[in-house]
Scaffold this motif. Structure first.
Motif, PDB file in Angstrom:
ATOM      1  N   ARG A 185      -4.247   4.180  -3.071  1.00  0.00           N
ATOM      2  CA  ARG A 185      -4.289   2.756  -2.818  1.00  0.00           C
ATOM      3  C   ARG A 185      -5.522   2.320  -1.806  1.00  0.00           C
ATOM      4  O   ARG A 185      -6.434   1.341  -2.129  1.00  0.00           O
ATOM      5  CB  ARG A 185      -3.200   1.957  -2.108  1.00  0.00           C
ATOM      6  CG  ARG A 185      -2.016   1.838  -3.353  1.00  0.00           C
ATOM      7  CD  ARG A 185      -0.715   0.970  -2.880  1.00  0.00           C
ATOM      8  NE  ARG A 185      -0.615  -0.286  -3.813  1.00  0.00           N
ATOM      9  CZ  ARG A 185       0.189  -0.960  -3.721  1.00  0.00           C
ATOM     10  NH1 ARG A 185       1.004  -0.777  -2.821  1.00  0.00           N
ATOM     11  NH2 ARG A 185       0.056  -2.074  -4.481  1.00  0.00           N
ATOM     12  N   ASN A 186      -5.428   3.097  -0.764  1.00  0.00           N
ATOM     13  CA  ASN A 186      -6.567   2.779   0.085  1.00  0.00           C
ATOM     14  C   ASN A 186      -8.204   3.196  -0.719  1.00  0.00           C
ATOM     15  O   ASN A 186      -9.030   2.570  -0.248  1.00  0.00           O
ATOM     16  CB  ASN A 186      -6.614   3.897   1.354  1.00  0.00           C
ATOM     17  CG  ASN A 186      -5.489   3.349   2.146  1.00  0.00           C
ATOM     18  OD1 ASN A 186      -5.099   2.249   2.297  1.00  0.00           O
ATOM     19  ND2 ASN A 186      -4.776   4.184   2.871  1.00  0.00           N
ATOM     20  N   GLU A 187      -8.144   4.382  -1.403  1.00  0.00           N
ATOM     21  CA  GLU A 187      -9.327   4.721  -2.050  1.00  0.00           C
ATOM     22  C   GLU A 187      -9.884   3.602  -3.099  1.00  0.00           C
ATOM     23  O   GLU A 187     -10.799   3.105  -3.092  1.00  0.00           O
ATOM     24  CB  GLU A 187      -9.144   6.053  -2.715  1.00  0.00           C
ATOM     25  CG  GLU A 187     -10.435   6.674  -3.376  1.00  0.00           C
ATOM     26  CD  GLU A 187     -10.247   7.890  -4.138  1.00  0.00           C
ATOM     27  OE1 GLU A 187     -10.845   8.236  -4.987  1.00  0.00           O
ATOM     28  OE2 GLU A 187      -9.092   8.456  -3.788  1.00  0.00           O
ATOM     29  N   LEU A 188      -8.632   2.971  -3.797  1.00  0.00           N
ATOM     30  CA  LEU A 188      -8.882   1.884  -4.628  1.00  0.00           C
ATOM     31  C   LEU A 188      -9.405   0.534  -3.866  1.00  0.00           C
ATOM     32  O   LEU A 188     -10.388   0.052  -4.563  1.00  0.00           O
ATOM     33  CB  LEU A 188      -7.680   1.364  -5.260  1.00  0.00           C
ATOM     34  CG  LEU A 188      -7.704   0.360  -6.412  1.00  0.00           C
ATOM     35  CD1 LEU A 188      -8.641   1.020  -7.636  1.00  0.00           C
ATOM     36  CD2 LEU A 188      -6.449   0.144  -6.959  1.00  0.00           C
ATOM     37  N   LYS A 189      -9.028   0.354  -2.832  1.00  0.00           N
ATOM     38  CA  LYS A 189      -9.490  -0.847  -2.157  1.00  0.00           C
ATOM     39  C   LYS A 189     -10.910  -0.730  -1.542  1.00  0.00           C
ATOM     40  O   LYS A 189     -11.737  -1.346  -1.771  1.00  0.00           O
ATOM     41  CB  LYS A 189      -8.745  -0.811  -0.769  1.00  0.00           C
ATOM     42  CG  LYS A 189      -7.406  -1.559  -1.125  1.00  0.00           C
ATOM     43  CD  LYS A 189      -6.714  -1.653   0.418  1.00  0.00           C
ATOM     44  CE  LYS A 189      -5.152  -2.086   0.365  1.00  0.00           C
ATOM     45  NZ  LYS A 189      -4.434  -2.168   1.477  1.00  0.00           N
ATOM     46  N   GLU A 190     -11.178   0.618  -1.343  1.00  0.00           N
ATOM     47  CA  GLU A 190     -12.725   0.891  -0.936  1.00  0.00           C
ATOM     48  C   GLU A 190     -13.635   0.966  -2.115  1.00  0.00           C
ATOM     49  O   GLU A 190     -14.703   0.040  -2.054  1.00  0.00           O
ATOM     50  CB  GLU A 190     -12.783   2.312  -0.192  1.00  0.00           C
ATOM     51  CG  GLU A 190     -12.290   2.434   0.991  1.00  0.00           C
ATOM     52  CD  GLU A 190     -12.922   1.728   2.037  1.00  0.00           C
ATOM     53  OE1 GLU A 190     -14.048   1.614   1.976  1.00  0.00           O
ATOM     54  OE2 GLU A 190     -12.181   0.952   2.960  1.00  0.00           O
ATOM     55  N   VAL A 193     -11.318   4.681 -14.290  1.00  0.00           N
ATOM     56  CA  VAL A 193     -11.863   3.395 -14.823  1.00  0.00           C
ATOM     57  C   VAL A 193     -13.035   2.734 -13.859  1.00  0.00           C
ATOM     58  O   VAL A 193     -13.944   2.600 -14.319  1.00  0.00           O
ATOM     59  CB  VAL A 193     -10.880   2.518 -15.287  1.00  0.00           C
ATOM     60  CG1 VAL A 193     -11.747   0.773 -15.419  1.00  0.00           C
ATOM     61  CG2 VAL A 193      -9.921   2.600 -16.139  1.00  0.00           C
ATOM     62  N   ILE A 194     -12.652   2.589 -12.646  1.00  0.00           N
ATOM     63  CA  ILE A 194     -13.681   2.156 -11.599  1.00  0.00           C
ATOM     64  C   ILE A 194     -14.948   2.858 -11.614  1.00  0.00           C
ATOM     65  O   ILE A 194     -16.076   2.494 -11.513  1.00  0.00           O
ATOM     66  CB  ILE A 194     -13.236   1.952 -10.244  1.00  0.00           C
ATOM     67  CG1 ILE A 194     -12.112   0.706 -10.552  1.00  0.00           C
ATOM     68  CG2 ILE A 194     -14.025   1.506  -9.245  1.00  0.00           C
ATOM     69  CD1 ILE A 194     -11.342   0.451  -9.268  1.00  0.00           C
ATOM     70  N   PRO A 224     -14.183  -7.491  -6.952  1.00  0.00           N
ATOM     71  CA  PRO A 224     -12.868  -7.824  -6.502  1.00  0.00           C
ATOM     72  C   PRO A 224     -11.918  -8.137  -7.412  1.00  0.00           C
ATOM     73  O   PRO A 224     -10.479  -8.188  -7.524  1.00  0.00           O
ATOM     74  CB  PRO A 224     -12.993  -8.840  -5.636  1.00  0.00           C
ATOM     75  CG  PRO A 224     -14.474  -9.247  -5.414  1.00  0.00           C
ATOM     76  CD  PRO A 224     -15.121  -8.309  -6.389  1.00  0.00           C
ATOM     77  N   GLN A 225     -12.363  -9.019  -8.514  1.00  0.00           N
ATOM     78  CA  GLN A 225     -11.412  -9.263  -9.740  1.00  0.00           C
ATOM     79  C   GLN A 225     -10.633  -8.223 -10.285  1.00  0.00           C
ATOM     80  O   GLN A 225      -9.426  -8.328 -10.600  1.00  0.00           O
ATOM     81  CB  GLN A 225     -12.153 -10.031 -10.812  1.00  0.00           C
ATOM     82  CG  GLN A 225     -11.254 -10.956 -11.801  1.00  0.00           C
ATOM     83  CD  GLN A 225     -12.247 -11.557 -12.732  1.00  0.00           C
ATOM     84  OE1 GLN A 225     -13.245 -11.708 -12.445  1.00  0.00           O
ATOM     85  NE2 GLN A 225     -11.591 -11.954 -13.833  1.00  0.00           N
ATOM     86  N   LEU A 226     -11.575  -7.184 -10.757  1.00  0.00           N
ATOM     87  CA  LEU A 226     -10.870  -6.091 -11.374  1.00  0.00           C
ATOM     88  C   LEU A 226      -9.813  -5.417 -10.375  1.00  0.00           C
ATOM     89  O   LEU A 226      -8.677  -4.990 -10.765  1.00  0.00           O
ATOM     90  CB  LEU A 226     -11.796  -4.782 -11.640  1.00  0.00           C
ATOM     91  CG  LEU A 226     -11.414  -3.630 -12.164  1.00  0.00           C
ATOM     92  CD1 LEU A 226     -10.880  -3.988 -13.623  1.00  0.00           C
ATOM     93  CD2 LEU A 226     -12.772  -2.745 -12.413  1.00  0.00           C
ATOM     94  N   TYR A 227     -10.119  -5.450  -9.178  1.00  0.00           N
ATOM     95  CA  TYR A 227      -8.958  -4.922  -8.036  1.00  0.00           C
ATOM     96  C   TYR A 227      -7.843  -5.744  -7.870  1.00  0.00           C
ATOM     97  O   TYR A 227      -6.721  -5.201  -8.018  1.00  0.00           O
ATOM     98  CB  TYR A 227      -9.512  -4.730  -6.622  1.00  0.00           C
ATOM     99  CG  TYR A 227      -8.607  -4.753  -5.385  1.00  0.00           C
ATOM    100  CD1 TYR A 227      -8.286  -3.144  -5.435  1.00  0.00           C
ATOM    101  CD2 TYR A 227      -8.192  -5.720  -4.729  1.00  0.00           C
ATOM    102  CE1 TYR A 227      -7.408  -2.928  -4.513  1.00  0.00           C
ATOM    103  CE2 TYR A 227      -7.326  -5.259  -3.665  1.00  0.00           C
ATOM    104  CZ  TYR A 227      -6.710  -4.008  -3.805  1.00  0.00           C
ATOM    105  OH  TYR A 227      -5.743  -3.509  -2.667  1.00  0.00           O
TER     106      TYR A 227
END
Length: 188
Positions: free
Chosen positions: A105-110, A170-171, A116-119
């Motif tokens: 989750r932290n990695e995904l936030k970075e 995906v990111i 931001p919309q995809l997040y």
């Protein structure tokens, strides 16, 4: 007052004072009133509580509060079930998956700072699974088959980890596709 009226009163003062009541008049009035004394309705007495009654009420209130506080503490303890007591292996897996999910989750936030919309979309899915996990954790305390609920909790954590891995892929792919130069040829 007009001056004439004042002068008239001063000049005729003696005539006004000749009609004074007799000395025994007030005694006669007082004697006549005594037998006819009218009794006023009595005010109802204010109810008072004895010390014993007040102490009993206070004791009842204290007992009710103590029982409520005890129930509150018991409910707080019941949500903190010792997973290792149910199954030590499952408890280890739960800790591993929980820490893995936290790092993902932290990695995904970075990585999501760029989009931001995809997040938000990805985070919405993870939050749904997290709510399901919290419900399972709450049910664990009251479940007759705690091991089964614990397995469901671990399975939920596994799915969360898999979804987070897919989201990170995906990111990464999205970022890679943006960074690749496009070689388009246009027909003129």
């Amino acid at each position: 007052m007009s001056k004439r009226l004042e002068k008239f009163i001063i000049d005729n003062r003696e005539e006004f004072d000749d009609l004074e009541p007799g000395a025994g008049l007030w005694n006669k009035i007082a004697q006549q009133m005594e037998p006819d004394v009218v009794e006023l309705p009595k005010k109802p007495e204010a109810k008072t509580f004895s010390l014993g009654f007040v102490l009993r009420v206070a004791a009842i209130i204290i007992v009710v509060m103590a029982v409520g506080f005890g129930a509150y503490l018991q409910s707080q303890k019941s949500t903190g079930v010792d997973l290792a007591a149910i199954n030590p292996e499952y408890a280890k897996q739960q800790v591993q998956y929980a820490s893995l999910i936290e790092s993902k989750r932290n990695e995904l936030k970075e990585l999501a700072k760029n989009d931001p919309q995809l997040y938000r979309e990805f985070n919405g899915e993870i939050n749904k699974m997290e709510a399901s996990y919290k419900k399972l954790k709450h049910d664990l305390a009251t479940s007759p088959n705690q091991e089964r609920v614990l397995r469901a909790m671990i399975r939920n954590l596994q799915i969360q980890a898999e979804v987070l891995n897919q989201q990170l892929q995906v990111i990464e792919q999205f970022r890679d596709s943006k960074s690749e130069p496009t070689h388009e040829t246009k027909n003129i």
